[in-house]
Design a protein around this motif. Structure first.
Motif, short mmCIF file in Angstrom:
data_model
loop_
_atom_site.label_atom_id
_atom_site.label_comp_id
_atom_site.label_asym_id
_atom_site.label_seq_id
_atom_site.Cartn_x
_atom_site.Cartn_y
_atom_site.Cartn_z
N GLY A 40 2.35 -5.05 -3.91
CA GLY A 40 3.48 -4.21 -3.53
C GLY A 40 2.97 -2.99 -2.79
O GLY A 40 1.84 -2.96 -2.30
N HIS A 41 3.81 -1.98 -2.76
CA HIS A 41 3.47 -0.74 -2.05
C HIS A 41 2.28 -0.03 -2.71
O HIS A 41 1.41 0.49 -2.03
CB HIS A 41 4.68 0.17 -2.05
CG HIS A 41 4.86 0.94 -0.78
ND1 HIS A 41 3.84 1.23 0.09
CD2 HIS A 41 5.96 1.49 -0.25
CE1 HIS A 41 4.31 1.92 1.10
NE2 HIS A 41 5.59 2.09 0.91
N THR A 42 2.24 -0.02 -4.04
CA THR A 42 1.20 0.74 -4.74
C THR A 42 0.37 -0.09 -5.71
O THR A 42 -0.65 0.37 -6.18
CB THR A 42 1.82 1.91 -5.52
OG1 THR A 42 2.76 1.38 -6.46
CG2 THR A 42 2.52 2.89 -4.59
N GLU A 43 0.82 -1.29 -6.04
CA GLU A 43 0.11 -2.09 -7.04
C GLU A 43 -0.16 -3.49 -6.54
O GLU A 43 0.53 -4.00 -5.67
CB GLU A 43 0.93 -2.16 -8.32
CG GLU A 43 1.16 -0.79 -8.94
CD GLU A 43 1.62 -0.88 -10.36
OE1 GLU A 43 1.15 -1.77 -11.07
OE2 GLU A 43 2.45 -0.04 -10.75
N GLU A 44 -1.19 -4.11 -7.14
CA GLU A 44 -1.54 -5.49 -6.83
C GLU A 44 -1.62 -6.25 -8.14
O GLU A 44 -2.23 -5.79 -9.09
CB GLU A 44 -2.89 -5.51 -6.10
CG GLU A 44 -3.29 -6.88 -5.63
CD GLU A 44 -4.51 -6.83 -4.73
OE1 GLU A 44 -4.34 -6.63 -3.52
OE2 GLU A 44 -5.63 -6.96 -5.26
N TYR A 45 -0.97 -7.42 -8.18
CA TYR A 45 -0.94 -8.23 -9.39
C TYR A 45 -1.70 -9.53 -9.15
O TYR A 45 -1.37 -10.27 -8.23
CB TYR A 45 0.50 -8.56 -9.79
CG TYR A 45 1.36 -7.34 -9.96
CD1 TYR A 45 1.35 -6.63 -11.16
CD2 TYR A 45 2.18 -6.90 -8.93
CE1 TYR A 45 2.13 -5.51 -11.32
CE2 TYR A 45 2.96 -5.77 -9.08
CZ TYR A 45 2.94 -5.08 -10.27
OH TYR A 45 3.71 -3.95 -10.42
N HIS A 46 -2.72 -9.79 -9.95
CA HIS A 46 -3.44 -11.06 -9.92
C HIS A 46 -2.75 -11.95 -10.94
O HIS A 46 -2.83 -11.70 -12.14
CB HIS A 46 -4.92 -10.86 -10.26
CG HIS A 46 -5.64 -10.09 -9.20
ND1 HIS A 46 -6.44 -10.71 -8.27
CD2 HIS A 46 -5.65 -8.78 -8.89
CE1 HIS A 46 -6.92 -9.80 -7.44
NE2 HIS A 46 -6.46 -8.63 -7.81
N PHE A 72 8.32 -8.93 -11.70
CA PHE A 72 9.64 -8.47 -11.28
C PHE A 72 9.46 -7.53 -10.09
O PHE A 72 8.68 -6.58 -10.17
CB PHE A 72 10.34 -7.72 -12.42
CG PHE A 72 10.61 -8.58 -13.61
CD1 PHE A 72 11.79 -9.27 -13.73
CD2 PHE A 72 9.66 -8.71 -14.61
CE1 PHE A 72 12.04 -10.08 -14.82
CE2 PHE A 72 9.89 -9.51 -15.73
CZ PHE A 72 11.08 -10.19 -15.82
N ILE A 73 10.20 -7.78 -9.02
CA ILE A 73 10.11 -6.97 -7.81
C ILE A 73 11.47 -6.34 -7.57
O ILE A 73 12.47 -7.05 -7.45
CB ILE A 73 9.66 -7.82 -6.61
CG1 ILE A 73 8.30 -8.45 -6.92
CG2 ILE A 73 9.60 -6.97 -5.35
CD1 ILE A 73 7.95 -9.63 -6.06
N GLU A 74 11.49 -5.03 -7.51
CA GLU A 74 12.75 -4.31 -7.32
C GLU A 74 13.28 -4.47 -5.90
O GLU A 74 12.52 -4.71 -4.95
CB GLU A 74 12.55 -2.82 -7.62
CG GLU A 74 12.32 -2.51 -9.07
CD GLU A 74 13.52 -2.80 -9.95
OE1 GLU A 74 14.67 -2.68 -9.49
OE2 GLU A 74 13.32 -3.15 -11.12
N VAL A 133 6.60 -6.25 -0.39
CA VAL A 133 5.74 -7.13 -1.18
C VAL A 133 5.08 -8.16 -0.27
O VAL A 133 5.64 -8.56 0.74
CB VAL A 133 6.55 -7.81 -2.31
CG1 VAL A 133 7.60 -8.74 -1.75
CG2 VAL A 133 5.67 -8.52 -3.29
N ARG A 134 3.85 -8.56 -0.66
CA ARG A 134 3.12 -9.64 0.02
C ARG A 134 2.69 -10.65 -1.05
O ARG A 134 2.49 -10.27 -2.20
CB ARG A 134 1.86 -9.11 0.69
CG ARG A 134 2.08 -8.22 1.85
CD ARG A 134 0.71 -7.71 2.35
NE ARG A 134 0.85 -6.58 3.21
CZ ARG A 134 1.03 -5.32 2.81
NH1 ARG A 134 1.09 -5.03 1.54
NH2 ARG A 134 1.15 -4.35 3.68
N PHE A 135 2.51 -11.89 -0.64
CA PHE A 135 2.10 -12.94 -1.57
C PHE A 135 0.97 -13.73 -0.93
O PHE A 135 1.05 -14.10 0.24
CB PHE A 135 3.28 -13.87 -1.87
CG PHE A 135 2.93 -15.03 -2.75
CD1 PHE A 135 3.06 -14.92 -4.13
CD2 PHE A 135 2.46 -16.22 -2.22
CE1 PHE A 135 2.72 -15.98 -4.96
CE2 PHE A 135 2.13 -17.29 -3.04
CZ PHE A 135 2.26 -17.16 -4.41
N ARG A 136 -0.10 -14.00 -1.72
CA ARG A 136 -1.20 -14.83 -1.22
C ARG A 136 -1.64 -15.79 -2.32
O ARG A 136 -1.96 -15.38 -3.44
CB ARG A 136 -2.39 -13.96 -0.81
CG ARG A 136 -3.54 -14.77 -0.24
CD ARG A 136 -4.57 -13.90 0.46
NE ARG A 136 -4.86 -12.69 -0.28
CZ ARG A 136 -6.05 -12.40 -0.81
NH1 ARG A 136 -7.06 -13.23 -0.67
NH2 ARG A 136 -6.24 -11.27 -1.46
#
Length: 86
Positions: free
Chosen positions: A35-41, A49-51, A56-59
């Motif tokens: 997201g703008h400030t965080e990355e989730y592995h 959950f995305i507000e 957001v980006r997805f890889r």
């Protein structure tokens, strides 16, 4: 509700949803959602959950199967990020 499949290395460009919150659950594989400030592995079993209006980006790091729910359901709500949000 959508079931999405990705091959290793596939990605979704930076985007956001004007009216929807998005819930993504990984059924199989590993991926990164940033997201703008965080990355989730993410690994199989994880849910993110995305507000609304959050870029957001997805890889996909491996082959991925994901369940994606948008609330409320708006099929054409995806907006690609401008260069200043890349």
């Amino acid at each position: 509700v959508a079931i999405q499949e990705y091959e290793s290395g596939d990605n979704e460009p930076c985007h956001w949803h004007a009216e929807c919150k998005e819930i993504t659950a990984l059924v199989e594989g590993t991926a990164i959602i940033s997201g703008h400030t965080e990355e989730y592995h993410m690994i199989a079993g994880d849910i993110v959950f995305i507000e609304c209006c959050e870029p957001v980006r997805f890889r996909a790091l491996t082959k991925v199967i994901a369940v994606v729910v948008k609330v409320p359901s708006r099929p054409h709500d995806k907006v690609l990020c401008s260069e200043d949000h890349q």
